[in-house]
Design a protein around this motif. Structure first.
Motif, PDB file in Angstrom:
ATOM      1  N   GLN A  17       0.804  -1.225   0.000  1.00 47.12           N
ATOM      2  CA  GLN A  17       0.000   0.000   0.000  1.00 47.12           C
ATOM      3  C   GLN A  17       0.836   1.273   0.000  1.00 47.12           C
ATOM      4  O   GLN A  17       0.331   2.332  -0.349  1.00 47.12           O
ATOM      5  N   HIS A 118       1.023  -9.272   4.657  1.00 49.89           N
ATOM      6  CA  HIS A 118      -0.132  -8.393   4.497  1.00 49.89           C
ATOM      7  C   HIS A 118      -0.529  -8.465   3.014  1.00 49.89           C
ATOM      8  O   HIS A 118      -0.448  -7.487   2.289  1.00 49.89           O
ATOM      9  N   GLU A 163      -5.142 -10.248   8.788  1.00 48.92           N
ATOM     10  CA  GLU A 163      -6.499 -10.503   8.292  1.00 48.92           C
ATOM     11  C   GLU A 163      -6.602 -11.680   7.327  1.00 48.92           C
ATOM     12  O   GLU A 163      -6.949 -11.503   6.147  1.00 48.92           O
ATOM     13  N   GLU A 400      -5.575   1.838  -1.406  1.00 49.30           N
ATOM     14  CA  GLU A 400      -6.594   1.096  -0.650  1.00 49.30           C
ATOM     15  C   GLU A 400      -7.154  -0.060  -1.495  1.00 49.30           C
ATOM     16  O   GLU A 400      -8.327  -0.111  -1.829  1.00 49.30           O
TER      17      GLU A 400
HETATM   18  C1  FCB Z   1      -7.874  -3.500   6.418  1.00 47.40           C
HETATM   19  C2  FCB Z   1      -6.506  -3.782   5.827  1.00 47.40           C
HETATM   20  C3  FCB Z   1      -5.695  -2.570   5.565  1.00 47.40           C
HETATM   21  C4  FCB Z   1      -6.532  -1.413   5.072  1.00 47.40           C
HETATM   22  C5  FCB Z   1      -7.712  -1.184   5.958  1.00 47.40           C
HETATM   23  C6  FCB Z   1      -8.582  -0.017   5.558  1.00 47.40           C
HETATM   24  O1  FCB Z   1      -8.750  -4.516   6.059  1.00 47.40           O
HETATM   25  O2  FCB Z   1      -5.777  -4.612   6.687  1.00 47.40           O
HETATM   26  O3  FCB Z   1      -4.671  -2.918   4.664  1.00 47.40           O
HETATM   27  O4  FCB Z   1      -6.867  -1.607   3.754  1.00 47.40           O
HETATM   28  O5  FCB Z   1      -8.502  -2.342   5.986  1.00 47.40           O
END
Ligand code: FCB
Length: 439
Positions: A17, A118, A163, A400
């Motif tokens: 990102q 990530h 996540e 994003e």
């Molecule tokens: C989460 C992600 C992060 C970012 C936020 C807004 O799901 O981990 O990278 O995109 O949302």
């Protein structure tokens, strides 16, 4: 409301990102480079090729962190930068970048908090089948070990995954995220192998303080009807317990396994997998943005909640951020209380929380969002929740994912034409909060 001197205040980013430099110093494509190159996948045709150019501007960015008084910086390590093929040869130039970043952080009194994954899987591993394949978990553990070998003398807190819900279900069920596949059965296998990769990686980093970051939420039913309550149970199962239970309790929730029976028999779970997934854990990272209200109905389009086609997502009637997520700080309080009740042994950190708004420098709405959620953290702590820190998402405006650059989450504004950084009002607000140690 004070948080005490031991409370860790930070901000978070992730490699794809912000870094840019996508084909520099030996980095090869990740699934996100491939996904961005496919027409129609990312709004505006945006890519992370340049992003916020953090690869070159990290000294300036660390100086900004210092000016804000951050105690820690949560960033991620790009697997395709340090092991471009996803196995075998290590790219020293990639590792050197993270060595320089870590040293610069330490020189400035900021704790480095790396996340190993990530979402930027090396494309060669996806070509071999990606996370639905067991071998990817083994490759991930090897990668974790080599990064830990290189940085473990300077980094104490390690996060394995960010996540895994998104990697599994947005990546392999809805196709909204890279690699963009729509295969419900594969998405469940992906979830399992992500969790296995987490556990094996945790075991491959002896002496480290290890955590995992999950995107968790507070799920409520639209009414007290049995059908609506069952919808809430299902979604809570798929969003929260499918990840929390194996990691913290060494078991898959039986109701979720039953819900998923039409999709998969879980026959990919091998002996000892759950024992490995439940490797000793030092902290749980909680990413919270928005609550969820669900009821009996029908999903529109391919659902991230595999096997829950008879669930619809309801409008809670609250204000929303510019990305469309409902704002409810109470959901964070309820979530923290629930984690403390159901998984009492594990220390918690909020590893992401923040808001996208279209306003640029004078971002009163973002301040209001953060203020409400920091208050929820204080309330949770006052009720005994073992919350140890809070990381705002994000330090910088950034890429994003499928929304491209249109959604800005930063405390710091980035002008993508000039790469100029400007502190937003929320950055000043956060710095003052950290200085005071509370609200
Ligand atoms: C989460 C992600 C992060 C970012 C936020 C807004 O799901 O981990 O990278 O995109 O949302």
């Amino acid at each position: 409301m004070t948080f005490g001197p031991g409370f860790l205040w930070g901000a978070a980013t992730s490699s794809y990102q912000i870094e840019g430099a996508a084909s520099l110093d030996g980095r090869l494509p990740s699934i996100w480079d491939t996904f961005c190159a496919a027409p129609g996948k990312v709004d505006g045709g945006d890519t992370g090729a340049v992003a916020a150019d953090h690869y070159h501007r990290y000294p300036e960015d660390v100086a900004l962190m210092r000016s804000l008084g951050l105690g820690a910086y949560r960033f991620s390590i790009a697997w395709p930068r340090v092991q471009p093929l996803g196995s075998g040869a290590v790219e020293q130039r990639g590792l050197d970048f993270y060595r320089r970043l870590v040293d610069t952080l330490l020189d400035n009194g900021i704790q480095p908090w790396p996340t190993l994954y990530h979402w930027d899987l090396p494309q060669p591993l996806e070509d071999l089948g990606g996370w639905p394949e067991r071998d990817t978990a083994l490759r991930f553990a090897e990668y974790a070990e080599l990064v830990h070998d290189a940085l473990g003398d300077r980094v104490t807190h390690w996060t394995t995954l960010n996540e895994p819900w998104c990697s599994a279900f947005l990546g392999y069920a809805t196709g909204r995220h890279a690699p963009g596949r729509q295969d419900p059965a594969a998405s469940i296998r992906a979830a399992h192998h992500l969790l296995l990769g987490h556990g094996l990686a945790a075991r491959a980093m002896p002496g480290a303080s290890v955590g995992i970051t999950l995107n968790l939420t507070h799920v409520t039913a639209g009414s007290g009807s049995a059908e609506d309550l069952d919808a809430a149970r299902r979604i809570d199962g798929l969003q929260n317990r499918l990840f929390l239970d194996p990691v913290l309790l060494a078991e898959y929730p039986s109701d979720v396994v039953a819900d998923l029976a039409p999709v998969t028999a879980f026959d990919f779970v091998q002996e000892d997998d759950l024992k490995n997934i439940a490797a000793p854990l030092d902290f749980l990272g909680v990413n919270y943005y928005s609550p969820m209200l669900v009821g009996h109905g029908s999903a529109s389009g391919p659902s991230a909640y595999v096997g829950s086609e008879h669930v619809s997502h309801l409008d809670g009637g609250r204000a929303r951020t510019s990305i469309g997520w409902e704002i409810d700080a109470r959901g964070l309080l309820d979530l923290l209380l629930r984690l403390d009740r159901d998984y009492p042994a594990i220390p918690l950190y909020v590893t992401e929380n923040g808001a996208a708004f279209d306003d640029e420098i004078h971002d009163a709405e973002r301040i209001a969002y953060l203020d409400g959620h920091v208050r929820a953290c204080a309330d949770a702590m006052a009720r005994g929740v073992r919350l140890k820190g809070y990381f705002a998402w994000s330090l910088l405006d950034n890429f994003e994912w499928s929304y491209g650059y249109a959604q800005r989450f930063g405390l710091v504004h980035v002008d993508y034409q000039t790469q100029e950084r400007t502190l937003k009002d929320s950055a000043h607000w956060y710095a003052a909060l950290i200085r005071r140690g509370g609200l």
